[in-house]
Every structure is written in C-alpha cells, then in structure tokens.
Write a protein that holds these residues in place. Structure first.
Motif, PDB file in Angstrom:
ATOM      1  N   PRO A   5       0.819  -1.211   0.000  1.00 28.52           N
ATOM      2  CA  PRO A   5       0.000   0.000   0.000  1.00 28.52           C
ATOM      3  C   PRO A   5       0.859   1.270   0.000  1.00 28.52           C
ATOM      4  N   PRO A   6       0.244   2.404  -0.311  1.00 26.93           N
ATOM      5  CA  PRO A   6       0.972   3.675  -0.243  1.00 26.93           C
ATOM      6  C   PRO A   6       1.520   3.886   1.174  1.00 26.93           C
ATOM      7  N   ALA A  66       5.046   0.461  -7.809  1.00 27.04           N
ATOM      8  CA  ALA A  66       3.639   0.863  -7.749  1.00 27.04           C
ATOM      9  C   ALA A  66       3.002  -0.020  -6.688  1.00 27.04           C
ATOM     10  N   THR A  67       1.753   0.221  -6.344  1.00 28.31           N
ATOM     11  CA  THR A  67       1.144  -0.602  -5.307  1.00 28.31           C
ATOM     12  C   THR A  67       1.018  -2.058  -5.755  1.00 28.31           C
ATOM     13  N   VAL A 100       1.999   2.041   8.172  1.00 31.40           N
ATOM     14  CA  VAL A 100       1.701   2.605   6.854  1.00 31.40           C
ATOM     15  C   VAL A 100       1.003   3.953   7.011  1.00 31.40           C
ATOM     16  N   GLU A 101       0.016   4.015   7.897  1.00 31.53           N
ATOM     17  CA  GLU A 101      -0.721   5.268   8.111  1.00 31.53           C
ATOM     18  C   GLU A 101       0.211   6.359   8.647  1.00 31.53           C
ATOM     19  N   GLN A 115      -6.467   8.801   3.770  1.00 32.18           N
ATOM     20  CA  GLN A 115      -6.396   7.693   4.718  1.00 32.18           C
ATOM     21  C   GLN A 115      -7.334   6.547   4.351  1.00 32.18           C
ATOM     22  N   HIS A 116      -8.539   6.853   3.874  1.00 34.72           N
ATOM     23  CA  HIS A 116      -9.475   5.780   3.531  1.00 34.72           C
ATOM     24  C   HIS A 116      -8.951   4.946   2.355  1.00 34.72           C
ATOM     25  N   VAL A 117      -8.219   5.571   1.447  1.00 34.61           N
ATOM     26  CA  VAL A 117      -7.633   4.847   0.309  1.00 34.61           C
ATOM     27  C   VAL A 117      -6.516   3.927   0.808  1.00 34.61           C
ATOM     28  N   VAL A 118      -5.683   4.441   1.703  1.00 31.40           N
ATOM     29  CA  VAL A 118      -4.604   3.628   2.278  1.00 31.40           C
ATOM     30  C   VAL A 118      -5.192   2.399   2.957  1.00 31.40           C
TER      31      VAL A 118
END
Length: 148
Positions: A5-6, A66-67, A100-101, A115-118
């Motif tokens: 993830p990002p 990339a992810t 990650v967050e 944050q919701h995308v992560v």
C-alpha cells in the motif's frame, strides 16, 4: 515487482538501486497531472508499459514501483515478463497498517494519499498466492537485506 500500500516504503526501498531501473507510476502521474496520486491519469500506466517493454526487451533489470495490489494488475505485468521471457520477483511489503498510516501522514502534502484509500489498499495485501500467480521468486521486504 514491489507490492504494498501507499506509505509502506516501496519507493524508499527502490532507491538502493539505480534510478534507471525504476519504473514508477507515481513519477508518471506527477509528470502528467502535477500530483502523484491522481488515479485518473491513466496515461501513467501507458507510459509504464512502454518503458517496461523497452527494458524487458533488452533484458535490463527493472523494478516496478507501484502498489501492484490488484490481482489483474499483477497478472498484466507478469504476462509482459512472460512475453519477454524474463524471470519475475515479487517483494511484498506486509507493513502493519498503523505503520503505513504513520508513514503516509509524514509525507509531503502533495504525496499524501487519503487515509481511507490507504486502508482500502492495505486490505488487498496478498498472502500466499504470489507463487501461484506465477512469480519466479517471492520475498518479504522485511526479510530482504538493504545491501545490493
């Protein structure tokens, strides 16, 4: 192929190798839209594919930064490698969501992913299926040495 993830450390990990080896969707999105996370910049994938084919056709070491969390994305990249008869390695970044967050929140504003995308992308982390998908080698980023 880096998978995670990002904010999990993929791009930082990739910097230990020459920049010419790195094929980065974030870079191509930035060039096309002035932001790294604009998912509407589908031209970035086209640029990635052109550069990937150019490098694979020459048997050059290539890192896809990339992810790569969606199975269909990995399948497309694996098909390209098979077409050019190249081995494939997956490096899975199974970084805990809290880390990650935190790392995503510490990014420059223009690189921060909502944050919701992560959280959504973190849920897509593959577990044991990468070998079954066709990767020659699979590594956990946490187990890989940082030396070349």
């Amino acid at each position: 192929m880096l998978i995670g993830p990002p904010g999990c450390g993929k791009s930082t990990f990739a910097t230990q190798w020459p920049a010419s080896w790195r094929v980065s969707l974030d870079t191509y999105r930035l060039l096309a839209t002035d932001t790294e996370y604009d998912q509407s910049a589908t031209v970035a994938v086209q640029i990635q594919d052109l550069i990937l084919d150019a490098r694979l056709s020459r048997a050059l070491t290539t890192i896809v930064d990339a992810t790569n969390l969606h199975t269909h994305v990995r399948a497309g990249l694996l098909a390209r490698a098979r077409y050019w008869q190249r081995p494939t390695t997956a490096v899975l970044f199974n970084t805990p969501l809290a880390t990650v967050e935190e790392q995503n929140a510490a990014r420059d504003h223009d690189r921060m992913v909502p944050q919701h995308v992560v959280r959504q992308l973190h849920k897509l982390l593959p577990t044991t299926q990468l070998r079954d998908e066709g990767f020659t080698t699979v590594h956990l980023a946490s187990d890989t040495a940082t030396a070349r």
